[in-house]
Design a protein around this motif. Structure first.
Motif, PDB file in Angstrom:
ATOM      1  N   LEU A   1     -91.042  34.167  91.190  1.00  0.00           N
ATOM      2  CA  LEU A   1     -90.566  35.318  91.961  1.00  0.00           C
ATOM      3  C   LEU A   1     -89.071  35.521  91.680  1.00  0.00           C
ATOM      4  O   LEU A   1     -88.249  34.672  92.033  1.00  0.00           O
ATOM      5  N   PRO A   2     -88.693  36.640  91.036  1.00  0.00           N
ATOM      6  CA  PRO A   2     -87.262  36.863  90.765  1.00  0.00           C
ATOM      7  C   PRO A   2     -86.492  37.123  92.065  1.00  0.00           C
ATOM      8  O   PRO A   2     -86.989  37.754  92.989  1.00  0.00           O
ATOM      9  N   LEU A   3     -85.243  36.650  92.079  1.00  0.00           N
ATOM     10  CA  LEU A   3     -84.391  36.839  93.246  1.00  0.00           C
ATOM     11  C   LEU A   3     -82.937  36.937  92.772  1.00  0.00           C
ATOM     12  O   LEU A   3     -82.508  36.195  91.891  1.00  0.00           O
ATOM     13  N   THR A   4     -82.197  37.881  93.366  1.00  0.00           N
ATOM     14  CA  THR A   4     -80.772  38.018  93.061  1.00  0.00           C
ATOM     15  C   THR A   4     -79.969  37.673  94.304  1.00  0.00           C
ATOM     16  O   THR A   4     -80.239  38.198  95.392  1.00  0.00           O
ATOM     17  N   ASN A  55     -89.711  25.186  94.421  1.00  0.00           N
ATOM     18  CA  ASN A  55     -88.518  25.105  93.577  1.00  0.00           C
ATOM     19  C   ASN A  55     -87.741  26.392  93.824  1.00  0.00           C
ATOM     20  O   ASN A  55     -88.161  27.468  93.378  1.00  0.00           O
ATOM     21  N   TYR A  56     -86.607  26.270  94.534  1.00  0.00           N
ATOM     22  CA  TYR A  56     -85.878  27.468  94.974  1.00  0.00           C
ATOM     23  C   TYR A  56     -85.048  28.111  93.864  1.00  0.00           C
ATOM     24  O   TYR A  56     -84.438  29.158  94.086  1.00  0.00           O
ATOM     25  N   GLY A  57     -85.024  27.511  92.705  1.00  0.00           N
ATOM     26  CA  GLY A  57     -84.361  28.145  91.571  1.00  0.00           C
ATOM     27  C   GLY A  57     -82.915  27.775  91.393  1.00  0.00           C
ATOM     28  O   GLY A  57     -82.298  28.148  90.393  1.00  0.00           O
ATOM     29  N   ASP A  58     -82.332  27.048  92.345  1.00  0.00           N
ATOM     30  CA  ASP A  58     -80.930  26.639  92.236  1.00  0.00           C
ATOM     31  C   ASP A  58     -80.811  25.127  92.099  1.00  0.00           C
ATOM     32  O   ASP A  58     -79.751  24.554  92.360  1.00  0.00           O
ATOM     33  N   GLY A  59     -81.914  24.477  91.707  1.00  0.00           N
ATOM     34  CA  GLY A  59     -81.932  23.026  91.584  1.00  0.00           C
ATOM     35  C   GLY A  59     -82.499  22.324  92.799  1.00  0.00           C
ATOM     36  O   GLY A  59     -82.670  21.106  92.779  1.00  0.00           O
ATOM     37  N   THR A  60     -82.812  23.066  93.848  1.00  0.00           N
ATOM     38  CA  THR A  60     -83.365  22.467  95.066  1.00  0.00           C
ATOM     39  C   THR A  60     -84.889  22.500  94.991  1.00  0.00           C
ATOM     40  O   THR A  60     -85.490  23.560  94.791  1.00  0.00           O
ATOM     41  N   ILE A  61     -85.516  21.326  95.164  1.00  0.00           N
ATOM     42  CA  ILE A  61     -86.979  21.204  95.158  1.00  0.00           C
ATOM     43  C   ILE A  61     -87.404  20.555  96.463  1.00  0.00           C
ATOM     44  O   ILE A  61     -86.804  19.566  96.905  1.00  0.00           O
ATOM     45  N   TRP A  62     -88.421  21.107  97.069  1.00  0.00           N
ATOM     46  CA  TRP A  62     -88.934  20.560  98.326  1.00  0.00           C
ATOM     47  C   TRP A  62     -90.460  20.434  98.233  1.00  0.00           C
ATOM     48  O   TRP A  62     -91.154  21.391  97.929  1.00  0.00           O
ATOM     49  N   GLY A  63     -90.950  19.250  98.540  1.00  0.00           N
ATOM     50  CA  GLY A  63     -92.389  19.044  98.540  1.00  0.00           C
ATOM     51  C   GLY A  63     -92.786  17.854  97.669  1.00  0.00           C
ATOM     52  O   GLY A  63     -91.938  17.209  97.065  1.00  0.00           O
ATOM     53  N   PRO A  64     -94.108  17.589  97.628  1.00  0.00           N
ATOM     54  CA  PRO A  64     -95.175  18.373  98.263  1.00  0.00           C
ATOM     55  C   PRO A  64     -95.120  18.322  99.785  1.00  0.00           C
ATOM     56  O   PRO A  64     -94.831  17.296 100.365  1.00  0.00           O
ATOM     57  N   HIS A  82     -83.443  40.950  96.805  1.00  0.00           N
ATOM     58  CA  HIS A  82     -82.018  40.655  96.902  1.00  0.00           C
ATOM     59  C   HIS A  82     -81.759  39.900  98.192  1.00  0.00           C
ATOM     60  O   HIS A  82     -82.366  40.168  99.232  1.00  0.00           O
ATOM     61  N   THR A  83     -80.855  38.932  98.120  1.00  0.00           N
ATOM     62  CA  THR A  83     -80.483  38.173  99.314  1.00  0.00           C
ATOM     63  C   THR A  83     -78.990  37.892  99.256  1.00  0.00           C
ATOM     64  O   THR A  83     -78.316  38.206  98.269  1.00  0.00           O
ATOM     65  N   LEU A  84     -78.472  37.291 100.338  1.00  0.00           N
ATOM     66  CA  LEU A  84     -77.042  37.038 100.437  1.00  0.00           C
ATOM     67  C   LEU A  84     -76.730  35.546 100.380  1.00  0.00           C
ATOM     68  O   LEU A  84     -77.470  34.733 100.953  1.00  0.00           O
ATOM     69  N   ARG A  85     -75.654  35.249  99.712  1.00  0.00           N
ATOM     70  CA  ARG A  85     -75.151  33.886  99.670  1.00  0.00           C
ATOM     71  C   ARG A  85     -74.772  33.438 101.078  1.00  0.00           C
ATOM     72  O   ARG A  85     -74.179  34.200 101.841  1.00  0.00           O
ATOM     73  N   TYR A 104     -78.648  29.812  99.848  1.00  0.00           N
ATOM     74  CA  TYR A 104     -78.057  29.737  98.514  1.00  0.00           C
ATOM     75  C   TYR A 104     -76.538  29.713  98.644  1.00  0.00           C
ATOM     76  O   TYR A 104     -75.953  30.453  99.434  1.00  0.00           O
ATOM     77  N   THR A 105     -75.911  28.862  97.845  1.00  0.00           N
ATOM     78  CA  THR A 105     -74.459  28.710  97.915  1.00  0.00           C
ATOM     79  C   THR A 105     -73.735  29.393  96.760  1.00  0.00           C
ATOM     80  O   THR A 105     -72.507  29.443  96.753  1.00  0.00           O
ATOM     81  N   LYS A 106     -74.485  29.898  95.792  1.00  0.00           N
ATOM     82  CA  LYS A 106     -73.886  30.577  94.646  1.00  0.00           C
ATOM     83  C   LYS A 106     -74.620  31.889  94.399  1.00  0.00           C
ATOM     84  O   LYS A 106     -75.806  32.020  94.692  1.00  0.00           O
ATOM     85  N   THR A 107     -73.901  32.832  93.841  1.00  0.00           N
ATOM     86  CA  THR A 107     -74.518  34.112  93.489  1.00  0.00           C
ATOM     87  C   THR A 107     -75.149  34.014  92.096  1.00  0.00           C
ATOM     88  O   THR A 107     -74.871  33.082  91.337  1.00  0.00           O
ATOM     89  N   GLY A 108     -75.999  34.981  91.804  1.00  0.00           N
ATOM     90  CA  GLY A 108     -76.595  35.015  90.468  1.00  0.00           C
ATOM     91  C   GLY A 108     -78.055  35.416  90.506  1.00  0.00           C
ATOM     92  O   GLY A 108     -78.634  35.661  91.578  1.00  0.00           O
ATOM     93  N   HIS A 109     -78.631  35.517  89.320  1.00  0.00           N
ATOM     94  CA  HIS A 109     -80.046  35.836  89.173  1.00  0.00           C
ATOM     95  C   HIS A 109     -80.826  34.531  88.992  1.00  0.00           C
ATOM     96  O   HIS A 109     -80.452  33.685  88.175  1.00  0.00           O
ATOM     97  N   LEU A 110     -81.899  34.369  89.736  1.00  0.00           N
ATOM     98  CA  LEU A 110     -82.706  33.149  89.631  1.00  0.00           C
ATOM     99  C   LEU A 110     -84.170  33.481  89.914  1.00  0.00           C
ATOM    100  O   LEU A 110     -84.512  34.634  90.210  1.00  0.00           O
ATOM    101  N   THR A 111     -85.016  32.477  89.803  1.00  0.00           N
ATOM    102  CA  THR A 111     -86.445  32.662  90.110  1.00  0.00           C
ATOM    103  C   THR A 111     -86.903  31.541  91.033  1.00  0.00           C
ATOM    104  O   THR A 111     -86.468  30.384  90.890  1.00  0.00           O
ATOM    105  N   ILE A 112     -87.771  31.883  91.975  1.00  0.00           N
ATOM    106  CA  ILE A 112     -88.403  30.900  92.859  1.00  0.00           C
ATOM    107  C   ILE A 112     -89.750  30.524  92.245  1.00  0.00           C
ATOM    108  O   ILE A 112     -90.537  31.392  91.850  1.00  0.00           O
TER     109      ILE A 112
END
Length: 306
Positions: free
Chosen positions: A281-284, A210-219, A171-174, A242-250
């Motif tokens: 990796l699941p993240l909320t 791929n941070y799961g919110d549409g943000t990709i960094w790399g290689p 779990h993390t915070l917006r 993260y700027t939005k709440t929700g369930h996502l995966t890294i």
């Protein structure tokens, strides 16, 4: 041309084949077969002359040395009406075609040697000697054959994916820094290719996040690292807000470079990369809410916020 006993020629052929694997460098193109190779003592080093129309190769052109003013060419012998011109075909061909003159019983190829002067242009070929029966295919360039298929073997190697970690997590915070990192290891794989001992090494060199919110960094070569418990929330090279709440995966793809050795020889690079995806990796992502209250909790323990 001086003729050699068949067993001696076969022994020389086997020796040349062995040396072609152990010491002969791979040629980008085949050496000029019209110019036999010679060592500094004036002895032939086993240039293999192709015979048109045959899979066989002759192991040494019948030159007299590096200063020989002639070049040589092997041609198929005893075909068509050759037997009328060269009665020797009637003697050579029966045992050559059945393999009777070969210790392994393998059929051979009858050849003539033709030669031409290096100084005459245009080139003019003349019969020199033969027919004679030869055996043996051109030595295989084992290193070149391995190099041609090593990339395929690398892609098939069971490379273990990197593991992903996050702080905080799961779990993390917006609006706060979420630190992520990857743990990948260099891996080796032993296999046998064409009878040779080959070791493939896979080395992690880059990561695509791929941070799961549409943000990709790399290689990127940055794999990150976990923070001490007291520093969670600090910005790192791999952290993300993260700027939005929700369930996502890294998600993470680790890019491995490959190298290989043959029989414990030098390290050689493998073209291309192995791109290995890690388990997601699941993240909320939650939001924090702050409210101000005027109640005195001592006086009103049941008040809102108490």
């Amino acid at each position: 041309m001086k003729s050699y006993p068949l067993r001696a020629w076969l022994a020389t052929t086997i020796l040349v084949c062995a040396l072609s694997i152990a010491t002969r460098p791979a040629y980008a193109t085949e050496p000029d077969v019209s110019e036999p190779g010679w060592n500094q003592d004036g002895a032939g080093v086993g240039i293999w002359v192709p015979i048109p129309g045959s899979e066989n190769h002759f192991g040494q052109a019948p030159a007299t040395g590096p200063v020989d003013r002639f070049i040589y060419e092997a041609r198929l012998a005893c075909t068509g009406g050759d037997s009328t011109i060269f009665p020797a075909c009637a003697t050579v061909m029966p045992s050559c075609s059945t393999g009777a003159n070969d210790p392994d019983g393998e059929p051979g190829t009858a050849i003539y040697w033709y030669r031409a002067s290096k100084e005459v242009v245009p080139i003019a070929w003349y019969y020199f000697s033969g027919p004679e029966c030869i055996h043996g295919e051109k030595p295989r360039d084992i290193l070149a054959e391995i190099a041609a298929s090593i990339a395929h073997e690398f892609q098939r190697s069971p490379i273990v994916a990197a593991t992903i970690g996050s702080q905080p997590g799961p779990h993390t915070l917006r609006g706060k820094e979420t630190n992520v990192w990857a743990e990948a290891t260099t891996q080796t794989f032993n296999l046998t290719m064409l009878g040779q001992q080959v070791t493939i090494t896979a080395t992690p060199t880059a990561y695509t996040w791929n941070y799961g919110d549409g943000t990709i960094w790399g290689p990127t070569p940055t794999h990150g690292a976990p923070l001490h418990q007291d520093r969670i929330g600090e910005q790192t090279q791999t952290s993300h807000i993260y700027t939005k709440t929700g369930h996502l995966t890294i998600n993470l793809t680790t890019h491995f470079n490959g190298s290989y050795t043959v029989n414990n020889g030098p390290q050689l690079p493998i073209p291309g990369q192995g791109n290995i995806a890690s388990p997601p990796l699941p993240l909320t992502v939650w939001r924090a809410k702050t409210n101000l209250y005027a109640d005195n909790c001592i006086q009103n323990p049941q008040g809102i916020g108490c």
